[in-house]
Design an enzyme around this catalytic site. Structure first.
Site, PDB file in Angstrom:
ATOM      1  N   GLU A  56      -4.170  19.747   1.829  1.00 45.02           N
ATOM      2  CA  GLU A  56      -4.800  21.035   2.124  1.00 45.02           C
ATOM      3  C   GLU A  56      -4.346  21.559   3.477  1.00 45.02           C
ATOM      4  OE1 GLU A  56      -9.129  20.787   1.349  1.00 45.02           O
ATOM      5  OE2 GLU A  56      -8.476  21.726  -0.510  1.00 45.02           O
ATOM      6  N   ASN A  84      -8.531  -1.222   4.528  1.00 43.42           N
ATOM      7  CA  ASN A  84      -8.718  -1.499   3.097  1.00 43.42           C
ATOM      8  C   ASN A  84      -7.618  -2.407   2.537  1.00 43.42           C
ATOM      9  OD1 ASN A  84      -6.722   0.416   3.287  1.00 43.42           O
ATOM     10  ND2 ASN A  84      -7.449   1.667   1.592  1.00 43.42           N
ATOM     11  N   ASP A 126      -5.106   5.971  -3.968  1.00 43.38           N
ATOM     12  CA  ASP A 126      -4.831   7.388  -4.204  1.00 43.38           C
ATOM     13  C   ASP A 126      -4.884   7.749  -5.687  1.00 43.38           C
ATOM     14  OD1 ASP A 126      -4.256   9.939  -3.287  1.00 43.38           O
ATOM     15  OD2 ASP A 126      -2.802   9.169  -1.843  1.00 43.38           O
ATOM     16  N   ASP A 165       0.865  -1.173   0.000  1.00 45.75           N
ATOM     17  CA  ASP A 165       0.000   0.000   0.000  1.00 45.75           C
ATOM     18  C   ASP A 165       0.909   1.234   0.000  1.00 45.75           C
ATOM     19  OD1 ASP A 165      -2.349   1.556   0.379  1.00 45.75           O
ATOM     20  OD2 ASP A 165      -1.917   1.675   2.517  1.00 45.75           O
TER      21      ASP A 165
END
Length: 1025
Positions: free
Chosen positions: A480, A766, A657, A369
């Protein structure tokens, strides 16, 4: 609860609310849920129980025994032991067959029981968590396992959401809450969730008469009825943690119907490749056993009751298949697990499945991952590029001074100077450009500042005073947060935000107020986000936008530097965003708003019409700047990946992603080396496009592949074989936008197509399917939660520990088990060869050479400790194994345990068994009991010397084991007068005969070993010398 009561119902259609169920078998059916009245439900729903156990109380013993006896190996010994109840077939005491078998089964049952109990305790801890349930009589406490569909559950801050729910109400003033999803997907950033507006507006925490209808509409049974659309923002998934405020939700799905459970495949019992190979060798030995038995009966010319004779010979030569092999290997696995746990170089490593440590030594494909595994999921702002000038980390103070100068000039508002100098003009122009860029970054985002009590200032006071020490930023994207933290560091601080306004603080502590008119969130398709704000002080309306360079290039005004600089920053491994703005007149905005509202109300093609209206604004925007953010890698990721590559392991990165982000990380982590090309697989939607793209990819050589989950699905649907063949030739593969079930599918395909061993590494819920599907699952445990590490076979605290786990422990475990298994087979074949020679000499009689305790003692107290001490042996030091990962590559061919090495050990066994038996027959003088004494003593000494010959690095416990075994044998001779003549063994004649036989059986092998080391040394010996 509220006066109108709780007779409310929710009807939800799977077909129309696909966001609520991402997978699952069977046809989707509508569901009616009575809020606060689970007893009124029209169908049965599963209990809200988490269960990770393989067995229950009733299936444990049958299940474990079945898993043991499905091995040919163990079934053979069970039949063997049962045959001793038949008088005609009995060869000796019953205990000689049942005690070893009982011991083997006891070890296995105890090990499985310990693992099941641990699992049960972990599950019970989760199922016993207590929650508050809202009822008509007030709140009652309820265990997680007793929560039902339709219950109204109150979830406090920092509490786990117990089931999949619809979010009805929050205690937060801004009418929203944040969730931590690290247990599900490994991502540390928080996700914003909004309650259903009509229930949030109620004066109490009581949703009354509510109906969720087939198109994801929420209706309140009031006069007139209120309808609202539902989206993913109104959901609370099980396994997430409430990060702000207290929330009330209605339970929709429980137990095995939970989204996270349906996204997880059932755990399978993993059987190591090494165990399968050993099982195969035992079948060969069984074939040899049958052949030898038939030959013996054939040499008797099938006289008399020959079929009984065959069975007696099968029992007599049963030692050919060693029962102690299973025990030795199982105990060896326990030792390897203990050594891994005790390794101070990889602290915190846990072995959850002690049955497959040898798998770690033969991994060909590593599937990892990205977020939280290779990266820390912590973003750092690295670069601001304005076209003519770029600011890096070392020049951020210049940006700060520009911002400071702009706001100090505004606050002083000096009278116009006569004829300002050119330098001042240039300076002011640059300052205003920097200011515009920083302001855009500070406004264009979805970040919310959250104030928490710090022990000195309470939460309400901190919120009022905008206290810096109490403020933390929360957003659905860590990028962000990094951008907003950077604007704070240069002087423009985001201090407040709700759904309609935003407040910024300047370096002069002045508060700038902005009204949020519209916000266009980031989507995978649009690859950009936008916001329209009105400056309260000037009334100016500005449309700010940021996004990926591929889409922004067509939106901003023409320029000659965007593409080049984006490429340069991407090559440095930075995640690049393009920031732009457009000033709007009041009439222009009013016109846009009217069209936008109209588009949102349309029933057909709503998303297309909304996108079209937004795109009418996205033209000729002013390019402000580029931002470069780096997702910091975990410690030592690059050297670890380099080590794995040199060890012959191919690394595939599977992530949920974005494509650009995944490519950036692959470059940054050196998963793709500098001199390698990257082939980005175009988005394909049908067979024709997939065919063309595969042909284009086929023409590329030695290049890494980057492919999205959607394209991958199309390729696997139509061209599975061709795609996997091409992908397996790539030095590295990056799959982005992968669903959890897709990750597991890729692992399964690699296993089927290549036949090689796979290892999956992940840290979030996940990744569980991928971890469980792989031959060897490794969970990274840390701040991202424990779900992956609990489901994995091995749990590590950092990705860098994987190198040592494979190169040192995996390699040692495999080599030691290979040596141990072959030596145990050798030990059994030796005594079987002696039995065969003995029977041949004495007219093929089915009479045992050694009786009772001798036969059990041979494979236990006399030779067990020295043979088992091979689990401590190692050919090179751990530092050398880490320094030369190429040594690991040798193991991928499976040479330590192959048909060739097996055949060599068989020939050694036949030679030594024959030498000892014929030597004893030649040298004994009068009594038969002397043959037993000479041959058995020679056999024990030969085994001890052979262990010494096999050992490569001596450990003090090995020396102790050799001496202890010899002492045990000598001491036990006193009690073995039934089988051995005690007076004869004290004579000189006995000593010289045993010495000669032992010398003849062992000396040639020592000479051969010396010659081999001298003229054809193995690769590791070159490094140790």
């Amino acid at each position: 609860m509220c006066g109108r009561g709780l007779d409310a119902w929710v009807c939800l259609s799977h077909r129309c609310c696909e966001w609520l169920r991402c997978c699952g078998g069977g046809e989707a059916r509508p569901r009616t849920v009575w809020l606060g009245h689970p007893e009124k439900r029209d169908q049965r729903y599963p209990r809200n129980v988490i269960n990770n156990q393989k067995y229950n109380f009733f299936t444990f013993l049958p299940g474990v025994l079945f898993n043991q006896f499905k091995y040919f190996f163990n079934l053979y010994f069970l039949l063997l032991a049962c045959s001793q109840f038949v008088p005609e077939m009995r060869l000796g005491a019953l205990y000689t067959y049942w005690v070893p078998l009982g011991f083997v089964l006891a070890v296995t049952v105890i090990r499985e029981a310990v693992e099941e109990i641990r699992c049960y305790v972990r599950d019970k801890e989760v199922n016993s968590q207590v929650y508050s349930r809202l009822t008509a009589r007030g709140t009652v406490k309820v265990k997680s396992s007793n929560i039902q569909v339709g219950d109204l559950i109150i979830v406090e801050k920092n509490q786990r959401v117990p089931a999949d729910m619809i979010f009805l109400r929050t205690s937060e003033k801004n009418g929203s809450c944040f969730l931590r999803t690290d247990q599900l997907d490994g991502e540390t950033d928080w996700k914003l969730r909004l309650p259903v507006a009509c229930t949030q507006r109620l004066p109490t925490a009581a949703p009354c008469g509510v109906n969720v209808c087939p198109f994801g509409l929420f209706q309140e049974d009031s006069d007139p009825p209120i309808s609202e659309s539902l989206s993913i923002e109104n959901t609370l998934w099980a396994g997430t943690v409430v990060a702000s405020g207290t929330v009330v939700g209605v339970v929709l799905y429980t137990g095995r119907e939970l989204r996270s459970v349906m996204n997880t495949s059932n755990p399978r019992s993993k059987i190591g490749l090494f165990d399968l190979e050993v099982n195969c060798l035992t079948k060969i030995l069984f074939g040899a056993l049958v052949v030898v038995s038939l030959v013996m009966v054939a040499l008797q010319h099938f006289a008399g009751r020959w079929y009984l004779q065959i069975i007696r010979f099968l029992l007599l030569f049963s030692n050919i298949i060693p029962i102690s092999l299973r025990v030795n290997l199982d105990m060896g696995k326990i030792v390897y697990s203990w050594v891994i746990r005790r390794d101070s170089k990889i602290p915190g490593t846990v072995v959850r499945s002690s049955t497959i440590p040898e798998q770690l030594g033969r991994i060909s494909y590593l599937l990892t991952d990205k977020t939280g595994t290779l990266t820390q999921n912590e973003m750092v702002f690295k670069r601001l590029h304005l076209g003519t000038v770029a600011y890096g980390l070392d020049s951020m103070d210049e940006v700060q001074s520009h911002i400071f100068s702009i706001y100090t000039q505004q606050s002083q508002d000096p009278p116009a100077q006569k004829g300002p100098t050119l330098t001042t003009k240039v300076r002011r122009t640059m300052s205003s450009r920097v200011h515009e860029a920083v302001k855009a970054i500070a406004l264009c985002h979805n970040v919310t500042p959250v104030y928490e009590s710090n022990g000195v200032t309470d939460q309400a006071e901190a919120e009022k005073q905008y206290e810096d020490s109490c403020r933390v930023y929360q957003a659905s994207s860590p990028d962000e947060v990094a951008l907003v933290q950077w604007t704070e560091s240069v002087g423009l601080t985001l201090v407040g935000r709700d759904q309609s306004s935003m407040q910024l603080r300047t370096p002069g502590d002045q508060i700038l107020n902005f009204t949020i008119l519209q916000i266009f969130p980031f989507t995978y398709e649009s690859k950009r986000m936008g916001i329209i704000v009105r400056d309260e002080s000037t009334g100016e309306i500005t449309f700010y936008m940021k996004g990926a360079d591929v889409v922004m290039a067509g939106i901003v005004q023409y320029n000659d530097w965007l593409e080049e600089e984006c490429g340069n920053m991407a090559r440095e491994g930075l995640r690049v965003l393009v920031v732009a703005k457009k000033s709007l007149a009041e009439e222009q905005y009013q016109d846009f708003e009217a069209r936008y509202v109209q588009a949102k109300l349309s029933v057909h093609d709503r998303s297309l019409k909304v996108a079209t209206v937004i795109e009418s604004l996205e033209m000729e925007m002013e390019l402000l700047c580029l931002t470069g953010v780096e997702d910091q890698l975990q410690a030592d990721v690059r050297p670890t990946l380099e080590t794995l590559r040199n060890a012959g392991i191919k690394v595939w990165m599977l992530t949920g992603d974005k494509l650009e982000t995944a490519t950036c990380t692959a470059k940054n982590a050196h998963l793709v080396t500098r001199n390698q090309d990257i082939h980005v697989f175009r988005l394909v939607t049908n067979r024709g496009e997939a065919h063309l793209e595969l042909n284009a990819f086929r023409r590329k050589h030695d290049c890494a592949l980057v492919i999205s989950g959607d394209s991958l699905e199309v390729c696997l649907k139509y061209y599975e074989y061709e795609f996997m063949e091409l992908a397996c030739q790539c030095p590295a593969v990056v799959c982005c936008r992968c669903a959890p079930t897709q990750k597991a599918q890729i692992v399964r395909l690699l296993q089927e197509r290549t036949g090689k061993l796979t290892c999956a590494v992940g840290d979030g819920g996940n990744d569980v399917s991928m971890i469980q599907e792989s031959d060897c699952g490794v969970g990274v445990e840390g701040k991202e939660g424990k779900q992956a590490s609990l489901a994995a076979d091995f749990s590590i605290t950092q990705f860098k520990h994987l190198g040592r786990l494979l190169m040192v422990h995996g390699r040692n475990s495999y080599k030691r088990s290979a040596a141990l298994s072959q030596f145990v087979i050798h030990r059994s074949l030796c005594i079987s060869t002696m039995q065969a020679v003995f029977s041949s000499v004495f007219y093929f009689a089915s009479v045992p050479l050694y009786q009772g305790f001798l036969i059990i003692g041979y494979s236990t107290i006399y030779t067990m400790f020295p043979v088992f001490s091979l689990v401590l042996d190692k050919d090179v030091k751990s530092e050398v194994a880490m320094l030369y990962p190429e040594l690991y590559k040798d193991l991928l061919k499976g040479r330590p345990l192959s048909y060739k090495t097996f055949l060599i050990w068989v020939l050694i066994s036949i030679y030594q068994g024959s030498t000892i038996m014929y030597g004893a027959l030649l040298l004994f003088e009068s009594e038969f009991v002397h043959i037993v004494a000479i041959s058995f003593t020679s056999l024990i000494l030969t085994e001890l010397l052979m262990v010494a010959l096999t050992i490569q690095t001596w450990h003090w416990l090995m020396t102790v084991a050799e001496l202890l075994s010899l002492a045990c044998y000598i001491a036990s001779l006193v009690f073995l007068h039934e089988f051995i003549d005690v007076y004869f063994i004290a004579t000189l004649s006995f000593l010289w005969k045993v010495s000669v036989i032992t010398l003849v059986s062992c000396l040639p092998l020592y000479v051969l070993k010396y010659l081999r080391r001298r003229f054809s040394p193995p690769s590791y010996s070159k490094l140790t010398s």
